[in-house]
Design a protein around this motif. Structure first.
Motif, PDB file in Angstrom:
ATOM      1  N   GLY A 121      -7.059  49.294 -21.837  1.00 60.21           N
ATOM      2  CA  GLY A 121      -5.658  48.936 -21.609  1.00 60.21           C
ATOM      3  C   GLY A 121      -4.850  50.113 -21.090  1.00 60.21           C
ATOM      4  N   ALA A 122      -5.062  51.273 -21.702  1.00 63.85           N
ATOM      5  CA  ALA A 122      -4.325  52.467 -21.275  1.00 63.85           C
ATOM      6  C   ALA A 122      -4.775  52.912 -19.892  1.00 63.85           C
ATOM      7  CB  ALA A 122      -4.529  53.591 -22.291  1.00 63.85           C
ATOM      8  N   GLY A 123      -6.038  52.668 -19.565  1.00 58.92           N
ATOM      9  CA  GLY A 123      -6.594  53.136 -18.295  1.00 58.92           C
ATOM     10  C   GLY A 123      -6.386  52.184 -17.135  1.00 58.92           C
ATOM     11  N   GLN A 124      -5.865  50.992 -17.407  1.00 64.57           N
ATOM     12  CA  GLN A 124      -5.619  50.037 -16.308  1.00 64.57           C
ATOM     13  C   GLN A 124      -4.463  50.569 -15.469  1.00 64.57           C
ATOM     14  OE1 GLN A 124      -7.309  47.300 -15.295  1.00 64.57           O
ATOM     15  NE2 GLN A 124      -5.846  47.317 -13.609  1.00 64.57           N
ATOM     16  N   PHE A 125      -4.732  50.967 -14.240  1.00 61.15           N
ATOM     17  CA  PHE A 125      -3.699  51.578 -13.406  1.00 61.15           C
ATOM     18  C   PHE A 125      -2.708  50.526 -12.947  1.00 61.15           C
ATOM     19  CE2 PHE A 125      -1.949  53.120  -9.373  1.00 61.15           C
ATOM     20  CZ  PHE A 125      -1.423  54.321  -9.806  1.00 61.15           C
ATOM     21  N   GLY A 126      -1.429  50.780 -13.175  1.00 60.41           N
ATOM     22  CA  GLY A 126      -0.398  49.830 -12.762  1.00 60.41           C
ATOM     23  C   GLY A 126      -0.384  48.625 -13.679  1.00 60.41           C
ATOM     24  N   SER A 127       0.045  47.486 -13.151  1.00 53.53           N
ATOM     25  CA  SER A 127       0.200  46.279 -13.951  1.00 53.53           C
ATOM     26  C   SER A 127      -1.137  45.586 -14.165  1.00 53.53           C
ATOM     27  CB  SER A 127       1.155  45.316 -13.248  1.00 53.53           C
ATOM     28  OG  SER A 127       2.440  45.877 -13.176  1.00 53.53           O
ATOM     29  N   GLY A 128      -1.291  44.955 -15.323  1.00 60.44           N
ATOM     30  CA  GLY A 128      -2.521  44.225 -15.570  1.00 60.44           C
ATOM     31  C   GLY A 128      -2.650  43.807 -17.018  1.00 60.44           C
ATOM     32  N   TRP A 129      -3.884  43.537 -17.398  1.00 63.32           N
ATOM     33  CA  TRP A 129      -4.197  43.042 -18.737  1.00 63.32           C
ATOM     34  C   TRP A 129      -5.476  43.701 -19.223  1.00 63.32           C
ATOM     35  CZ3 TRP A 129      -1.588  38.920 -21.344  1.00 63.32           C
ATOM     36  CH2 TRP A 129      -0.510  38.367 -20.626  1.00 63.32           C
ATOM     37  N   VAL A 130      -5.652  43.699 -20.541  1.00 62.84           N
ATOM     38  CA  VAL A 130      -6.945  44.072 -21.118  1.00 62.84           C
ATOM     39  C   VAL A 130      -7.398  42.881 -21.960  1.00 62.84           C
ATOM     40  CG1 VAL A 130      -5.740  45.346 -22.962  1.00 62.84           C
ATOM     41  CG2 VAL A 130      -8.177  45.705 -22.589  1.00 62.84           C
ATOM     42  N   TRP A 131      -8.689  42.578 -21.863  1.00 60.30           N
ATOM     43  CA  TRP A 131      -9.224  41.349 -22.474  1.00 60.30           C
ATOM     44  C   TRP A 131     -10.458  41.639 -23.309  1.00 60.30           C
ATOM     45  CZ3 TRP A 131      -6.159  37.250 -21.186  1.00 60.30           C
ATOM     46  CH2 TRP A 131      -5.441  37.319 -19.977  1.00 60.30           C
ATOM     47  N   LEU A 132     -10.661  40.793 -24.327  1.00 60.93           N
ATOM     48  CA  LEU A 132     -11.962  40.684 -24.982  1.00 60.93           C
ATOM     49  C   LEU A 132     -12.564  39.376 -24.503  1.00 60.93           C
ATOM     50  CD1 LEU A 132     -14.086  41.599 -27.109  1.00 60.93           C
ATOM     51  CD2 LEU A 132     -12.800  40.225 -28.786  1.00 60.93           C
ATOM     52  N   TYR A 169       8.167  48.282 -22.354  1.00 61.12           N
ATOM     53  CA  TYR A 169       9.108  49.347 -22.012  1.00 61.12           C
ATOM     54  C   TYR A 169      10.345  49.380 -22.919  1.00 61.12           C
ATOM     55  CZ  TYR A 169       9.904  53.257 -18.954  1.00 61.12           C
ATOM     56  OH  TYR A 169      10.006  54.541 -18.469  1.00 61.12           O
ATOM     57  N   ILE A 170      10.784  48.229 -23.388  1.00 58.03           N
ATOM     58  CA  ILE A 170      11.969  48.207 -24.259  1.00 58.03           C
ATOM     59  C   ILE A 170      11.651  48.887 -25.601  1.00 58.03           C
ATOM     60  CG2 ILE A 170      13.463  46.687 -25.634  1.00 58.03           C
ATOM     61  CD1 ILE A 170      13.299  44.694 -23.244  1.00 58.03           C
ATOM     62  N   ASP A 171      10.477  48.606 -26.144  1.00 59.50           N
ATOM     63  CA  ASP A 171      10.134  49.110 -27.488  1.00 59.50           C
ATOM     64  C   ASP A 171       9.402  50.451 -27.473  1.00 59.50           C
ATOM     65  OD1 ASP A 171      11.208  46.806 -28.666  1.00 59.50           O
ATOM     66  OD2 ASP A 171       9.338  45.715 -28.350  1.00 59.50           O
ATOM     67  N   TYR A 172       8.654  50.715 -26.426  1.00 59.78           N
ATOM     68  CA  TYR A 172       7.793  51.912 -26.424  1.00 59.78           C
ATOM     69  C   TYR A 172       8.043  52.828 -25.232  1.00 59.78           C
ATOM     70  CZ  TYR A 172       5.450  49.330 -30.054  1.00 59.78           C
ATOM     71  OH  TYR A 172       5.201  48.656 -31.217  1.00 59.78           O
ATOM     72  N   ARG A 173       9.013  52.428 -24.367  1.00 56.69           N
ATOM     73  CA  ARG A 173       9.251  53.187 -23.131  1.00 56.69           C
ATOM     74  C   ARG A 173       7.942  53.372 -22.379  1.00 56.69           C
ATOM     75  NH1 ARG A 173      14.107  51.664 -22.156  1.00 56.69           N
ATOM     76  NH2 ARG A 173      15.483  52.058 -23.901  1.00 56.69           N
ATOM     77  N   ASN A 174       7.564  54.607 -22.054  1.00 58.36           N
ATOM     78  CA  ASN A 174       6.367  54.813 -21.230  1.00 58.36           C
ATOM     79  C   ASN A 174       5.088  54.949 -22.060  1.00 58.36           C
ATOM     80  OD1 ASN A 174       7.324  57.224 -22.292  1.00 58.36           O
ATOM     81  ND2 ASN A 174       6.268  58.442 -20.742  1.00 58.36           N
ATOM     82  N   LYS A 175       5.174  54.720 -23.368  1.00 59.78           N
ATOM     83  CA  LYS A 175       4.026  55.011 -24.242  1.00 59.78           C
ATOM     84  C   LYS A 175       3.120  53.790 -24.411  1.00 59.78           C
ATOM     85  CE  LYS A 175       6.312  58.796 -26.607  1.00 59.78           C
ATOM     86  NZ  LYS A 175       7.535  58.789 -25.774  1.00 59.78           N
ATOM     87  N   ARG A 176       2.393  53.470 -23.358  1.00 57.07           N
ATOM     88  CA  ARG A 176       1.502  52.310 -23.410  1.00 57.07           C
ATOM     89  C   ARG A 176       0.447  52.425 -24.520  1.00 57.07           C
ATOM     90  NH1 ARG A 176      -2.001  50.259 -18.258  1.00 57.07           N
ATOM     91  NH2 ARG A 176       0.044  50.075 -17.242  1.00 57.07           N
ATOM     92  N   PRO A 177      -0.158  53.608 -24.726  1.00 56.34           N
ATOM     93  CA  PRO A 177      -1.137  53.695 -25.827  1.00 56.34           C
ATOM     94  C   PRO A 177      -0.543  53.349 -27.194  1.00 56.34           C
ATOM     95  CG  PRO A 177      -1.403  55.550 -24.329  1.00 56.34           C
ATOM     96  CD  PRO A 177      -0.135  54.838 -23.921  1.00 56.34           C
ATOM     97  N   ALA A 178       0.717  53.722 -27.444  1.00 60.88           N
ATOM     98  CA  ALA A 178       1.339  53.397 -28.737  1.00 60.88           C
ATOM     99  C   ALA A 178       1.552  51.887 -28.868  1.00 60.88           C
ATOM    100  CB  ALA A 178       2.676  54.132 -28.858  1.00 60.88           C
TER     101      ALA A 178
END
Ligand code: MN3
Length: 200
Positions: A121-132, A169-178
């Motif tokens: 999820g963190a490594g997906q460049f730009g917009s997207g999704w991570v799936w199981l 972005y509202i809750d975590y700003r740029n911190k996608r890993p969090a």
């Protein structure tokens, strides 16, 4: 019949104490998700695609270079329809045993799965999704760009997390890993995931 925006399966403020604010759900569900459905309806109206399901439309348009505009809208409409049910208030915690057994078998441990999911999820460049998802009977984590989902690849969808900036972005700003860590620890509805695995 035109597609309609489904209600959230919980109130807009139900996930706030689990790390997803009411404001995020107001923007993400009421505006972003609604826009995908509205635009899909506009693109389908009056064409021979009227009356088809979102799943059929995703499969029909994914590899059609002339229909990428529609693909983007129908895939995102479907992705969000599923996403809201993959979370619940006070989610996370222990998995149902049958799911945990499969996760441990294919990722070594629950922690190994979470690391793989967060990294994709963190490594997906730009917009997207991570799936199981499952591939030939083995659980796999995949990252996909934009609206692409496991349906496009002929696979089942067990869990997905939206990693478009509008989702965090509202809750975590740029911190996608969090955001991803919070999703796994406090939001995932593991019973929903186990149910998908049992019926797919
Ligand atoms: Mn989204």
């Amino acid at each position: 019949m035109a597609f309609e925006l489904p209600d959230l399966p919980y109130s807009h403020d139900a996930l706030a104490s689990s790390g997803m604010s009411e404001e995020t759900l107001q923007y993400h569900h009421d505006l972003h998700h609604n826009a995908y459905i509205t635009k899909a309806n506009e693109l389908i109206a009056g064409t021979d695609l009227e009356g088809k399901s979102l799943e059929e439309l995703i499969t029909l348009t994914y590899n059609d270079a002339d229909k990428q505009g529609l693909f983007n809208q129908v895939s995102q409409a479907w992705n969000h329809n599923e996403f809201w049910h993959m979370m619940k208030p006070n989610g996370g915690g222990a998995m149902p045993p049958e799911l945990e057994t499969r996760i441990v078998a294919d990722f070594g441990s629950v922690d190994g799965f979470k690391k793989a999911f967060s990294a994709a999820g963190a490594g997906q460049f730009g917009s997207g999704w991570v799936w199981l998802t499952e591939e030939a009977g083995t659980l796999k984590v995949i990252g996909t760009p934009n609206g692409v989902n496991p349906l496009c690849l002929g696979r089942n969808t067990l869990l997905g997390c939206d990693v478009w900036e509008h989702s965090y972005y509202i809750d975590y700003r740029n911190k996608r890993p969090a955001y991803l860590e919070n999703f796994l620890e406090k939001l995932v509805n593991w019973e929903n995931v186990a149910g998908r695995l049992a019926t797919s």
